[in-house]
Scaffold this active site. Structure first.
Site, PDB file in Angstrom:
ATOM      1  N   THR A  12      24.165   0.528  68.445  1.00  0.00           N
ATOM      2  CA  THR A  12      24.365   2.054  68.974  1.00  0.00           C
ATOM      3  C   THR A  12      25.587   2.382  68.989  1.00  0.00           C
ATOM      4  OG1 THR A  12      23.864   1.553  71.304  1.00  0.00           O
ATOM      5  CG2 THR A  12      22.026   1.668  69.679  1.00  0.00           C
ATOM      6  N   GLY A  13      25.831   3.910  68.832  1.00  0.00           N
ATOM      7  CA  GLY A  13      27.224   4.112  69.383  1.00  0.00           C
ATOM      8  C   GLY A  13      28.300   3.624  68.418  1.00  0.00           C
ATOM      9  N   GLY A  14      27.844   3.217  67.144  1.00  0.00           N
ATOM     10  CA  GLY A  14      28.746   2.574  66.035  1.00  0.00           C
ATOM     11  C   GLY A  14      29.669   3.246  65.409  1.00  0.00           C
ATOM     12  N   SER A  16      32.518   4.783  66.407  1.00  0.00           N
ATOM     13  CA  SER A  16      33.931   4.468  66.948  1.00  0.00           C
ATOM     14  C   SER A  16      34.155   3.434  67.734  1.00  0.00           C
ATOM     15  CB  SER A  16      34.415   5.784  67.637  1.00  0.00           C
ATOM     16  OG  SER A  16      33.714   5.864  68.823  1.00  0.00           O
ATOM     17  N   GLY A  17      35.412   3.271  68.189  1.00  0.00           N
ATOM     18  CA  GLY A  17      35.713   2.046  69.139  1.00  0.00           C
ATOM     19  C   GLY A  17      35.064   0.675  68.848  1.00  0.00           C
ATOM     20  N   ILE A  18      34.714   0.247  69.946  1.00  0.00           N
ATOM     21  CA  ILE A  18      34.152  -1.200  69.803  1.00  0.00           C
ATOM     22  C   ILE A  18      32.804  -1.295  68.986  1.00  0.00           C
ATOM     23  CG2 ILE A  18      32.691  -2.988  71.119  1.00  0.00           C
ATOM     24  CD1 ILE A  18      34.734  -2.230  73.642  1.00  0.00           C
ATOM     25  N   GLY A  19      32.092  -0.371  68.821  1.00  0.00           N
ATOM     26  CA  GLY A  19      30.842   0.024  67.993  1.00  0.00           C
ATOM     27  C   GLY A  19      31.427  -0.366  66.656  1.00  0.00           C
ATOM     28  N   TYR A 148      29.552   4.612  87.195  1.00  0.00           N
ATOM     29  CA  TYR A 148      29.837   4.030  86.033  1.00  0.00           C
ATOM     30  C   TYR A 148      29.534   2.502  86.388  1.00  0.00           C
ATOM     31  CZ  TYR A 148      32.278   1.850  81.970  1.00  0.00           C
ATOM     32  OH  TYR A 148      32.600   1.178  81.003  1.00  0.00           O
TER      33      TYR A 148
END
Length: 247
Positions: A12-14, A16-19, A148
């Site tokens: 999930t959330g793949g 950008s960034g770490i994903g 957060y």
């Protein structure tokens, strides 16, 4: 090495960034990878570049999670690795945190993570791996991070309970807690460039290794924890990848 050949990985959330880095890591290791994102243009571009399937889904919306699970089940069947990575952050003092910011962080980071796991249970293979992306903030008491940090701490506790509940199916559940990492998310904190630079310099000053981490650092740890040949006896664990910041 093609450690994940013939394996299905959902991130999930793949886009950008770490994903994104983790999707590339798994793809390079031979996996069939599916990524999600809630920005169609960014998702399509990332999926095309990586050579993976992209599914438009907002982790905070249960209807989107239902559609995601249905599409994954119908197109690839069972899932071997589930990386619950999507998240959102606002850094504000308690006195100035809005209800909208509170709800957004809780809905994406905790509620969304909970129901993503719940709804994927039906199509997770026995012996699958689930990895949650929490945060190094779970071990810190950093001002301006109350909601957060609470949302990520709730996720970490969820992962431990899930590890016990899913152990009879040999499904391993672990948590990765990154410290300061060079990602696109840092540009979304609502701060100008000067403030972001000042914050970055201040954070690096608190890291014993005196540097920021990279998405690739985290991606390699997620892949390690998802590989039954390297981590078959690891479940319910938290891994801090933060340059020693939480020490």
């Amino acid at each position: 090495m093609k450690n994940f050949e013939n394996k299905v990985v959902v991130i999930t959330g793949g886009n950008s960034g770490i994903g994104y880095a983790t999707a590339k890591e798994f793809k390079d290791a031979g996996a069939q990878v599916i990524i999600t994102g809630k920005r169609a243009d960014a998702l399509d571009a990332s999926a095309a570049t990586l050579g993976v399937k992209g599914v438009l889904a907002d982790q905070s919306k249960l209807t989107d999670i239902d559609k995601l699970v249905t599409e994954v089940g119908n197109t690839v069947g069972k899932v071997d690795v589930l990386f619950i990575n999507a998240g959102v952050a606002f850094f504000m003092p308690i006195a100035h945190t809005s209800e909208e910011q509170f709800d957004t962080m809780m809905d994406v980071n905790f509620k969304g993570s909970f129901f993503t796991l719940q709804k994927f249970l039906a199509i997770l293979n026995d012996g699958a791996s689930v990895v949650f992306l929490a945060s190094g903030n779970t071990a810190l008491n950093m001002p301006n991070s109350s909601v957060y940090s609470a949302s990520k701490s709730a996720m970490s506790h969820l992962a431990k309970i899930a590890a016990k509940e899913l152990a009879p199916r040999k499904i391993r559940v672990n948590t990765v807690n990154p410290g300061p990492t060079e990602t696109e998310m840092q540009g979304k904190f609502g701060m100008d460039d000067a403030t972001l630079k000042s914050m970055r310099d201040m954070i690096i000053g608190q890291v014993p290794l005196a540097k920021m981490g990279t998405p690739n650092d985290v991606a390699k740890l997620v892949a390690y924890l998802s590989d039954n040949t390297t981590s078959s006896f690891i479940t319910g664990a938290e891994f801090f990848i933060d340059g020693g910041m939480a020490l």
